[in-house]
Design an enzyme around this catalytic site. Structure first.
Site, mmCIF file in Angstrom:
data_model
loop_
_atom_site.group_PDB
_atom_site.id
_atom_site.type_symbol
_atom_site.label_atom_id
_atom_site.label_comp_id
_atom_site.label_asym_id
_atom_site.label_seq_id
_atom_site.Cartn_x
_atom_site.Cartn_y
_atom_site.Cartn_z
ATOM 1 N N GLN A 121 17.478 35.477 -39.469
ATOM 2 C CA GLN A 121 18.408 35.088 -40.533
ATOM 3 C C GLN A 121 19.735 34.635 -39.918
ATOM 4 O O GLN A 121 20.333 35.341 -39.111
ATOM 5 C CB GLN A 121 18.630 36.281 -41.486
ATOM 6 C CG GLN A 121 19.514 35.965 -42.672
ATOM 7 C CD GLN A 121 18.907 34.898 -43.590
ATOM 8 O OE1 GLN A 121 17.735 34.938 -43.935
ATOM 9 N NE2 GLN A 121 19.722 33.925 -43.974
ATOM 10 N N LYS A 178 13.538 36.991 -49.547
ATOM 11 C CA LYS A 178 12.395 36.436 -48.804
ATOM 12 C C LYS A 178 11.262 37.464 -48.739
ATOM 13 O O LYS A 178 10.099 37.128 -48.935
ATOM 14 C CB LYS A 178 12.828 36.020 -47.386
ATOM 15 C CG LYS A 178 13.624 34.730 -47.384
ATOM 16 C CD LYS A 178 14.317 34.440 -46.076
ATOM 17 C CE LYS A 178 15.226 33.225 -46.225
ATOM 18 N NZ LYS A 178 16.121 33.005 -45.075
ATOM 19 N N ASP A 234 10.738 28.390 -39.597
ATOM 20 C CA ASP A 234 11.912 27.640 -40.069
ATOM 21 C C ASP A 234 11.905 26.208 -39.529
ATOM 22 O O ASP A 234 12.669 25.365 -39.999
ATOM 23 C CB ASP A 234 13.207 28.340 -39.606
ATOM 24 C CG ASP A 234 13.820 29.198 -40.712
ATOM 25 O OD1 ASP A 234 13.509 28.933 -41.893
ATOM 26 O OD2 ASP A 234 14.597 30.107 -40.389
#
Ligand code: NAD
Length: 284
Positions: free
Chosen positions: A96, A52, A119
């Site tokens: 994460q 990422k 997200d």
């Protein structure tokens, strides 16, 4: 022969657009910034985070990486998120997953400011999605819609069957398709007669994590198949490879199919970058 929907090419085009947005924001003195938080030393999570960060760099998004030890307290993580929420230089925050078992993941995701929740997992963004208003949309469902948009002009009245009802794929993609006036059926492990239900669909989205679950006879001619599944399998000779949820070699009669790898996977990360640029734009 079915069309192969090229997720890599569509993701590249999206990242080019993100790069342009970043460029415009930079010209206004804004540096879009993503903060990535990693707790513990899970090797797979480490690979995802590094990927990422490297993709951020390619489109000009600044990234900040914060690592906490696996035995850190929930309080320490919540405090870090609070600091990031208040830092106006940070536009997107990503924790994460998975988190260590001792930490309540739902509580952690709730602590991220909804406007920085790139997200799209915060309950406020879930609520916005289900009421059809503008929020940050989860990356994989957003990517699935972009892949579908490359082969579908009008969703009105189309029958869509989604296999899998998770909060990160099945449910949000159902909401996006309902907004487009599709008729959506969400199925799961307890669904009866799944092959018959799938066979009635114009679009099948398989997000079960069950290798080769969807067979050729489940799919009607000219249907579109999106394969979200990612499962690592080990062959007899010890080599490992990634397989999806669909027996793609049996799907020649479909109109279009996404490959695994190279379908949904590249879209997820491209949508994360695009969400970060969008969060920076909205903040500006
Ligand atoms: P999950 O485990 O949270 O949910 C799986 C869902 O599938 C559940 O609703 C379950 O009831 C259903 N299911 C499982 N086996 C089934 C079966 N045999 N028949 C019918 N339904 C079944 O999974 P998830 O997090 O939504 O992920 C699903 C798959 O998608 C996984 O393979 C995951 O790795 C993959 N994934 C890929 C991306 C990407 O970027 N390409 C992103 C997220 C998830």
């Amino acid at each position: 022969m079915s069309v192969r929907i090229d997720g890599r090419a569509i993701a590249r085009a999206l990242s080019d657009k993100t790069s342009e947005t970043v460029h415009h924001l930079n010209a206004r003195g804004i540096e879009p910034t993503l903060a990535v938080v990693l707790v513990g030393d899970d090797p797979a999570s480490d690979v995802y985070v590094r990927r990422k960060i490297s993709e951020c760099r390619k489109v000009g998004i600044h990234s900040i990486e914060r690592r906490l030890p696996g035995d850190c307290t929930e309080e320490a993580l919540l405090d870090l998120l609070e600091t990031m929420n208040e830092d106006s230089r940070i536009h997107g925050i990503l924790v994460q997953l998975p988190l260590p078992a001792a930490i309540d993941a739902a509580k952690v995701l709730d602590r991220i400011s909804p406007d920085k929740d790139v997200d799209g997992f915060h309950p406020v963004n879930v609520g916005r999605l289900s009421t059809g208003s503008l929020g940050l949309v989860p990356c994989t469902p957003l990517g699935i819609m972009m892949l579908l948009d490359s082969v579908v002009d009008d969703y009105r009245g189309l029958n869509v069957v989604i296999i899998g009802k998770s909060n990160i794929v099945g449910k949000p993609v159902a909401m996006l398709l309902l907004e487009r006036e599709a008729t959506v059926t969400v199925t799961h492990i307890e669904t009866r007669n799944l092959p018959d239900i799938a066979r009635a669909a114009d679009i099948v989205i398989a997000a079960a994590g069950a290798p080769h679950l969807v067979r050729g006879y489940w799919i009607k001619p000219e249907a579109i198949v999106i394969d979200v599944g990612i499962t690592r399998v080990i062959d007899h000779d010890g080599t490992s490879r990634i397989v999806g949820d669909c027996a793609t070699h049996e799907l020649d009669h479909a109109k279009a199919v996404t490959p695994v790898p190279g379908g949904v996977g590249p879209m997820t990360i491209a949508c994360l970058l695009s969400n970060t640029a969008m969060a920076a734009e909205r903040h500006a």
